[in-house]
Design a protein around this motif. Sequence first.
Motif, short mmCIF file in Angstrom:
data_model
loop_
_atom_site.label_atom_id
_atom_site.label_comp_id
_atom_site.label_asym_id
_atom_site.label_seq_id
_atom_site.Cartn_x
_atom_site.Cartn_y
_atom_site.Cartn_z
N ALA A 1 0.99 -1.18 0.05
CA ALA A 1 0.04 0.02 -0.02
C ALA A 1 0.90 1.41 0.01
CB ALA A 1 -1.00 0.05 1.24
N ALA A 2 2.02 1.12 0.59
CA ALA A 2 2.93 2.40 0.68
C ALA A 2 3.53 2.51 -0.43
CB ALA A 2 4.06 2.05 1.90
N VAL A 3 3.80 1.46 -1.29
CA VAL A 3 4.55 1.60 -2.72
C VAL A 3 3.54 2.35 -3.60
CG1 VAL A 3 5.55 0.54 -4.55
CG2 VAL A 3 6.03 -0.12 -2.28
N VAL A 4 2.20 1.75 -3.68
CA VAL A 4 1.16 2.38 -4.51
C VAL A 4 0.85 3.91 -4.04
CG1 VAL A 4 -1.25 2.29 -4.81
CG2 VAL A 4 -0.08 0.16 -4.66
N ALA A 5 0.83 4.33 -2.73
CA ALA A 5 0.78 5.65 -2.52
C ALA A 5 2.13 6.54 -3.01
CB ALA A 5 0.68 5.87 -0.87
N ASN A 6 3.05 6.04 -3.20
CA ASN A 6 4.21 6.49 -3.60
C ASN A 6 4.24 6.81 -4.89
OD1 ASN A 6 7.02 7.50 -1.79
ND2 ASN A 6 5.78 5.87 -0.49
N ALA B 1 12.18 8.35 -8.62
CA ALA B 1 10.84 7.84 -9.00
C ALA B 1 10.63 6.57 -8.03
CB ALA B 1 10.50 7.69 -10.40
N GLY B 2 11.63 6.17 -7.76
CA GLY B 2 11.48 4.71 -6.99
C GLY B 2 11.79 5.05 -5.42
N MET B 3 12.16 6.31 -5.02
CA MET B 3 12.42 6.66 -3.63
C MET B 3 11.24 6.50 -2.77
SD MET B 3 15.21 9.28 -4.13
CE MET B 3 16.78 9.23 -4.48
N MET B 4 11.06 5.90 -1.56
CA MET B 4 10.16 5.67 -0.96
C MET B 4 9.89 6.46 0.41
SD MET B 4 7.89 3.12 -2.34
CE MET B 4 8.63 4.00 -4.00
N VAL B 5 8.88 7.52 0.49
CA VAL B 5 8.53 8.16 1.64
C VAL B 5 7.40 7.66 2.16
CG1 VAL B 5 9.57 10.26 0.05
CG2 VAL B 5 7.00 10.03 0.37
N SER B 6 7.20 8.09 3.41
CA SER B 6 6.27 7.66 4.33
C SER B 6 4.99 8.39 3.91
CB SER B 6 6.53 8.20 5.70
OG SER B 6 5.29 8.13 6.68
N PRO B 7 3.86 7.51 3.48
CA PRO B 7 2.72 7.85 3.01
C PRO B 7 2.01 8.86 3.95
CG PRO B 7 2.81 5.48 2.81
CD PRO B 7 4.02 6.06 3.41
N THR B 8 2.07 8.32 5.45
CA THR B 8 1.45 9.26 6.20
C THR B 8 2.09 10.67 6.47
OG1 THR B 8 1.50 7.22 7.68
CG2 THR B 8 1.13 9.29 8.96
N GLN C 1 10.27 20.18 3.58
CA GLN C 1 10.95 20.82 4.80
C GLN C 1 10.85 19.93 5.93
OE1 GLN C 1 7.98 24.09 5.96
NE2 GLN C 1 8.00 24.53 3.74
N ASN C 2 10.41 18.70 6.06
CA ASN C 2 10.82 17.56 6.99
C ASN C 2 10.54 16.34 6.23
OD1 ASN C 2 11.42 16.47 9.53
ND2 ASN C 2 9.14 16.59 10.27
N PRO C 3 11.77 15.67 5.54
CA PRO C 3 11.39 14.40 4.82
C PRO C 3 11.40 13.48 5.79
CG PRO C 3 13.42 15.54 4.54
CD PRO C 3 12.67 16.56 5.14
N VAL C 4 10.48 12.58 5.38
CA VAL C 4 10.34 11.29 6.29
C VAL C 4 10.45 9.94 5.19
CG1 VAL C 4 9.19 9.85 7.78
CG2 VAL C 4 9.09 12.20 7.92
N CYS C 5 11.68 9.22 5.32
CA CYS C 5 11.65 8.27 4.24
C CYS C 5 11.99 6.80 4.93
CB CYS C 5 13.00 8.58 3.56
SG CYS C 5 12.58 9.93 2.24
N SER C 6 12.73 5.86 4.39
CA SER C 6 12.87 4.71 5.02
C SER C 6 14.43 4.41 4.90
CB SER C 6 12.38 3.59 4.26
OG SER C 6 12.66 3.42 3.05
N GLY C 7 15.43 5.17 4.86
CA GLY C 7 16.84 5.01 4.53
C GLY C 7 17.50 4.53 5.82
#
Length: 502
Positions: free
Chosen positions: A102-107, A156-163, A174-180
Amino acid sequence: MTRHLWTATALAALLTALPAAAQELRIGLSDDADILDPAQSRTFVGRIVYAGLCDKLVDVDADVNFVPMLATDWSWSEDGLQLVMNLREGVVFHDGTPFDAAAVVANIERSMTLPESRRKSELSSVAGIEATGPMQVTFTLTAPDASLLAQLSDRAGMMVSPTAAEAAGADFGQNPVCSGPFKFVERIQQDRIVLEKFEDYYDADRINIQRVTYRPIPDTTVRLANLRSGELDIVERIAATDVASVRDDPNLQMQEAVGLGYMGIYANIANGERAQTPMGQDARVRQAFSLAIDREALNQVVFEGTARAGNQPFPPTSPWYNEDLPVPARDVEAARALLAEAGQDRVAVEIQHANTPVVTQMMQVIQAMVAEAGFDVSLRATEFATLLSEQTAGNFQLSRSDWSGRPDPDGNLHQFVTCEGGINDPKYCNPEVDRLLNEARALNDPAARKEKYDEAGVILNQDLPVIYLGHQTYIFALDQAVQGFTAFPDGMIRLQDVTLAE
């Protein structure tokens, strides 16, 4: 007394533990990054920061092969219209949001629909994406797209928090939230970007650094001086003139890799009022400008022979290079003849460029070269993020900018020269080029794809929306204490397995 002895002992233990716990890596960048949102950003140094901040579905290895990252494996349907990806389990974003289908779809949907997104053209072949399992997604394409994996190995393939993305909208950067491996701490424009280790990173055992500070220092001399003084641990893209001194310095080490991209000058052809110049309106004027440049001399004078002269979006060492369009020799008389044919005697033109010493030197050399052919060039130096903003707004006649390159040839062309390309700042539009590049995307056979790129290259060599100058080698200088770093052809600074010796 006992209390004081206990305090001293505890303090000594604390001080002993501090170096490992607070180990910080300081990286000198040649520019400041633009917005820290993978959907919106476009700077090369921004991608260096993302290498620590935002994991991607796919990565590349040192040989530019696609390898798993957040996607563990993938497969194509026989007709090339579906890409199925299985996803890595046990991954969470920096805010605790789980990484799943679901997170990938949202991204992907965000990159395709966010009004400010620059990834739309990169994902233009995607008709839709759906979760076909808790940890599986399926891309459905409008037509086969051989470039899609390459796009998913980048922003295009970088995943950020959907929330976080849903809450922040266009202000996500301004306050990026990723999974790295590292999470965002703070940013002060033109001064620093600070990240710290994300303890819940799925591959945390390979991350030995506790804190990373990226410092933008455009002046290569100052950047290297900061490395030598101990203020920095790694600097990227050192000047070619400094290579010998770095090699001879026992306190430093050097790594290099030939880049995938190019150095170029973009011509404003249809982006607002500033396109209404002889340079913007007549390809013969652009051809004359190109012929007045000695590209090999630029390599020798500015880059000490470490770069490669070039006239295409691919370096001469690339399998995609068109050998039927060799780098042209400088020909001042032919340039003058083209100007005369275009009804011009002398042409005044302003070129904006990044305010770094190497680029400034290059532009001064070009300024002198083209003057002999009839061009009166004025130079406007600016900070790099501002330069990109001015390009987007159409506030330029010519603009000197680098492209870091992509592992798939589509990434060096499509978004720059197709009519609706996401970073087609010249606003160049030729339907025949669009047709050829779109057809090349749909082919999986490299030889058949190359034929299309060669045909498009012939047209682009005449129209010259981008005047290609050459191809840089990425040269990194490091303190001897830095261990485990490997230079990749994409120029990124990957921090897995990197350590700082005591």
